[in-house]
Write an enzyme that holds these catalytic residues in place. Sequence first.
Site, PDB file in Angstrom:
ATOM      1  N   ARG A 105       0.831  -1.209   0.000  1.00 54.54           N
ATOM      2  CA  ARG A 105       0.000   0.000   0.000  1.00 54.54           C
ATOM      3  C   ARG A 105       0.861   1.254   0.000  1.00 54.54           C
ATOM      4  NH1 ARG A 105      -4.543   0.338   4.479  1.00 54.54           N
ATOM      5  NH2 ARG A 105      -2.792   0.928   5.789  1.00 54.54           N
TER       6      ARG A 105
ATOM      7  N   LYS B 146      -2.624   6.615   1.346  1.00 54.90           N
ATOM      8  CA  LYS B 146      -2.387   6.979   2.750  1.00 54.90           C
ATOM      9  C   LYS B 146      -1.382   8.127   2.774  1.00 54.90           C
ATOM     10  CE  LYS B 146      -2.246   4.643   7.200  1.00 54.90           C
ATOM     11  NZ  LYS B 146      -3.458   5.260   7.741  1.00 54.90           N
TER      12      LYS B 146
ATOM     13  N   GLU C  59     -16.220   6.652   4.634  1.00 54.69           N
ATOM     14  CA  GLU C  59     -15.596   5.958   5.766  1.00 54.69           C
ATOM     15  C   GLU C  59     -15.713   6.755   7.061  1.00 54.69           C
ATOM     16  OE1 GLU C  59     -11.439   5.006   5.201  1.00 54.69           O
ATOM     17  OE2 GLU C  59     -11.186   6.701   3.871  1.00 54.69           O
TER      18      GLU C  59
HETATM   19  N1  PLP Z   1      -9.296   4.500   6.596  1.00 53.69           N
HETATM   20  C1  PLP Z   1      -8.432   5.448   6.951  1.00 53.69           C
HETATM   21  C2  PLP Z   1      -8.670   6.834   6.489  1.00 53.69           C
HETATM   22  C3  PLP Z   1      -7.310   5.112   7.732  1.00 53.69           C
HETATM   23  O1  PLP Z   1      -6.436   6.047   8.110  1.00 53.69           O
HETATM   24  C4  PLP Z   1      -7.114   3.782   8.127  1.00 53.69           C
HETATM   25  C5  PLP Z   1      -5.941   3.396   8.910  1.00 53.69           C
HETATM   26  O2  PLP Z   1      -4.963   2.983   8.408  1.00 53.69           O
HETATM   27  C6  PLP Z   1      -8.053   2.822   7.727  1.00 53.69           C
HETATM   28  C7  PLP Z   1      -9.131   3.217   6.969  1.00 53.69           C
HETATM   29  C8  PLP Z   1      -7.879   1.389   8.104  1.00 53.69           C
HETATM   30  O3  PLP Z   1      -6.883   0.772   7.340  1.00 53.69           O
HETATM   31  P1  PLP Z   1      -6.059  -0.439   7.930  1.00 53.69           P
HETATM   32  O4  PLP Z   1      -7.066  -1.480   8.301  1.00 53.69           O
HETATM   33  O5  PLP Z   1      -5.204  -0.892   6.815  1.00 53.69           O
HETATM   34  O6  PLP Z   1      -5.317   0.062   9.092  1.00 53.69           O
HETATM   35  C1  COI Z   2      -4.123   3.146  11.504  1.00 55.99           C
HETATM   36  O1  COI Z   2      -5.177   2.572  11.768  1.00 55.99           O
HETATM   37  O2  COI Z   2      -3.029   2.603  11.544  1.00 55.99           O
HETATM   38  C2  COI Z   2      -4.071   4.512  11.125  1.00 55.99           C
HETATM   39  O3  COI Z   2      -3.179   4.860  10.422  1.00 55.99           O
HETATM   40  C3  COI Z   2      -5.030   5.421  11.656  1.00 55.99           C
HETATM   41  C4  COI Z   2      -4.278   6.632  12.114  1.00 55.99           C
HETATM   42  C5  COI Z   2      -4.503   7.754  11.204  1.00 55.99           C
HETATM   43  C6  COI Z   2      -4.455   6.904  13.534  1.00 55.99           C
END
Ligand code: PLP
Ligand code: COI
Length: 338
Positions: A79, A182, A218
């Site tokens: 990612r 991200k 989201e």
């Molecule tokens: N959506 C956003 C905007 C996020 O910052 C995160 C965190 O990383 C997620 C969703 C969840 O992604 P993940 O499950 O890969 O941590």
């Molecule tokens: C995560 O879930 O790892 C994130 O990056 C969320 C963060 C912005 C606090």
Amino acid sequence: MELDWKNLGFNIMSTDYNVRCVFRNGKWGELEVSSDETIPIHIGATCLHYGQESFEGLKAFTGADGKIRLFRHDENAKRMQTSARGILLAEVPVSLFMEAVEKVILLNKKFVPPYGTGASLYIRPLLFGSGPEVGVRPAKEYTFLVFVMPVGPYFKTGFKPVNMMICRDHDRAAPMGTGHLKVGGNYAASMSSILEAHEKGYATAIYLDSRERKYIDECGPANFFGIKGNTYVTPRSNSILPSITNMSLQTLAENMGMKVEKRPVPLEELAEFDEAGACGTAAVITPIHKVFDPGKDVTYTYGDASNPGPVITKLYETLTGIQKGDLEDPFGWTKILD
Ligand code: PLP
Ligand code: COI
């Protein structure tokens, strides 16, 4: 190391080491270990002026066997490459990303929370344009670094239902913008609405699609999902982050014999779910009790205020059971670090 493991929040905390690597003259240099929590940076660095920056978030856990388990770090590596392609950062090779993450955990072993505390080690990889430019163009030099800290739940209540508020007056991402990457700018864009939600007593803001404001995007820093009978429903949208937790939950739901639907989720469908939740590395699964929509002045309610619903509970137990090594990992998601 005596920390109050059971009462950790999601806060910055100093640990012993971080690891760093610089991309210069078209290639990545050596991975270096540092105990300095600051970085010397050129005042013209593109990350500072033009937000040329990406980060990741992942976790490591101690199992009942005392071994450290890292969850799906290959997915975070991929990612970060997607984010790099999106805003023209130098790509970090998957092998370098994984090596850096594993190395920084082992260097900070004493900060990995013990089994049974509910806490975990949060790992934060960061990639940014460290070279100076004043015109709007990508830097020639990049820095990749990884630091860690022990954390507790992101939402203070942990695995307890929270209330969220739909954001009607801000967008965190544009329809063809960077919401699927991200990158820091998305988070800067989300701060005012998250703060407003907090001030009104809600755990976070839920974003709608910015083209029509008809569909759920989201929930603050986490994806949304709803449970309808035997179906797991989660938004498909170009402007949300493809969550690794959500991807894992979809696999687990299918494995539990549920149907998975990834599609646009109209706002009105909030009235039809039996259970709803937010999911992410930091949020893990955070059950949602109420969603308030100030645009229509309606509140959607799921289950009771103190107990997560049965399907969400099963998903939570299965996911966290695999992460800690309490349950078998048939998908090969965890890596044991020695
Ligand atoms: N959506 C956003 C905007 C996020 O910052 C995160 C965190 O990383 C997620 C969703 C969840 O992604 P993940 O499950 O890969 O941590
Ligand atoms: C995560 O879930 O790892 C994130 O990056 C969320 C963060 C912005 C606090």
